[in-house]
Scaffold this motif. Structure first.
Motif, PDB file in Angstrom:
ATOM      1  N   GLY A   1     132.146   7.520 -43.001  1.00 37.44           N
ATOM      2  CA  GLY A   1     132.481   8.185 -41.737  1.00 37.44           C
ATOM      3  C   GLY A   1     131.862   9.572 -41.647  1.00 37.44           C
ATOM      4  O   GLY A   1     131.360   9.969 -40.589  1.00 37.44           O
TER       5      GLY A   1
ATOM      6  N   LEU B   1     128.200   9.192 -40.964  1.00 40.94           N
ATOM      7  CA  LEU B   1     128.027   8.793 -39.561  1.00 40.94           C
ATOM      8  C   LEU B   1     128.223   9.988 -38.627  1.00 40.94           C
ATOM      9  O   LEU B   1     127.438  10.191 -37.694  1.00 40.94           O
TER      10      LEU B   1
ATOM     11  N   TYR C   1     135.516   5.022 -46.900  1.00 40.31           N
ATOM     12  CA  TYR C   1     135.607   5.243 -45.460  1.00 40.31           C
ATOM     13  C   TYR C   1     135.321   6.705 -45.132  1.00 40.31           C
ATOM     14  O   TYR C   1     134.615   7.006 -44.165  1.00 40.31           O
TER      15      TYR C   1
ATOM     16  N   LEU D   1     136.647   6.279 -34.814  1.00 42.75           N
ATOM     17  CA  LEU D   1     136.736   6.078 -36.267  1.00 42.75           C
ATOM     18  C   LEU D   1     138.191   6.144 -36.732  1.00 42.75           C
ATOM     19  O   LEU D   1     138.613   5.376 -37.594  1.00 42.75           O
ATOM     20  N   TRP D   2     138.957   7.066 -36.175  1.00 38.74           N
ATOM     21  CA  TRP D   2     140.374   7.170 -36.528  1.00 38.74           C
ATOM     22  C   TRP D   2     141.139   5.908 -36.120  1.00 38.74           C
ATOM     23  O   TRP D   2     141.926   5.370 -36.892  1.00 38.74           O
TER      24      TRP D   2
ATOM     25  N   TRP E   1     140.310   3.100 -38.390  1.00 43.42           N
ATOM     26  CA  TRP E   1     140.957   3.307 -39.687  1.00 43.42           C
ATOM     27  C   TRP E   1     142.430   2.908 -39.640  1.00 43.42           C
ATOM     28  O   TRP E   1     142.907   2.161 -40.488  1.00 43.42           O
TER      29      TRP E   1
ATOM     30  N   PHE F   1     138.173  15.069 -39.525  1.00 44.34           N
ATOM     31  CA  PHE F   1     138.132  13.628 -39.777  1.00 44.34           C
ATOM     32  C   PHE F   1     138.738  13.284 -41.143  1.00 44.34           C
ATOM     33  O   PHE F   1     139.607  12.417 -41.251  1.00 44.34           O
TER      34      PHE F   1
ATOM     35  N   VAL G   1     134.634  10.316 -33.372  1.00 44.81           N
ATOM     36  CA  VAL G   1     135.654  10.584 -34.395  1.00 44.81           C
ATOM     37  C   VAL G   1     136.958   9.894 -34.015  1.00 44.81           C
ATOM     38  O   VAL G   1     137.615   9.274 -34.865  1.00 44.81           O
TER      39      VAL G   1
END
Length: 183
Positions: free
Chosen positions: A122, A125, A118, A167-168, A171, A101, A164
């Protein structure tokens, strides 16, 4: 050839930054594992912490839970009502997923403060969801032991890697230089 390098400069930069970050973080983590003193926190501090936190969460849910040092391998045995249900190995502690990540986020870095927070939020999380994943897996295996393969190889990896991935995507679409350059 030079025209191709110019054309794909951002792609090449992403790949190089991602790989370099991933390699450096992985080497640092391997050194941590190699020099980790397993006498107090077996097999290493992070894995031990994840095992103890899993034990505490499952106990809060009303199960008689115990975590013991595995006698034959570097892992922690997780028992529910005195039945060995799972073992928590180094691969269960979410560090390799967090390294992946972080490498991706750094490869698409934005301003330092945004990137740093972040990565921090992240990572927390991912760690938390991984902990909940272990708890759900353990309780699921306790009640449905015949579903071990489905739980461990399909459902629970999908939870952590799916999160993940989301999240990417968040982002890249919200904070990365790539997003800021296209506006």
């Amino acid at each position: 050839m030079k025209a191709l390098l110019v054309k794909y400069k951002s792609v090449i930069k992403f790949i190089l930054v991602f790989l370099l970050t991933y390699i450096v973080l992985s080497i640092c983590y391997k050194f941590y594992l190699q020099f980790s003193d397993g006498s107090k926190f077996y097999p290493d501090y992070i894995t031990h912490l994840v095992a103890k936190q899993s034990e505490a969460l499952i106990s809060v849910l009303g199960y008689n839970t115990e975590v013991l040092k595995h006698p034959d391998e570097p892992s922690m045995k997780l028992l529910v009502n005195n039945i060995p249900i799972a073992r928590i190995i180094e691969g269960c502690n979410s560090m390799s997923v967090i390294i992946l990540f972080v490498s991706f986020i750094i490869a698409f870095a934005s301003e330092f403060k945004t990137t740093f927070f972040y990565i921090l939020s992240g990572s927390v999380l991912i760690y938390t969801v991984n902990l909940l994943r272990i708890v759900m897996l353990t309780i699921g295996l306790y009640h449905y032991p015949h579903q071990k393969d489905v739980f461990h190889t399909v459902v629970f990896p999908a939870i952590i890697y799916g999160m993940v991935f989301l999240l990417w995507i968040f982002w890249v679409n919200r904070f990365s230089k790539l997003k800021n350059n296209n506006e």
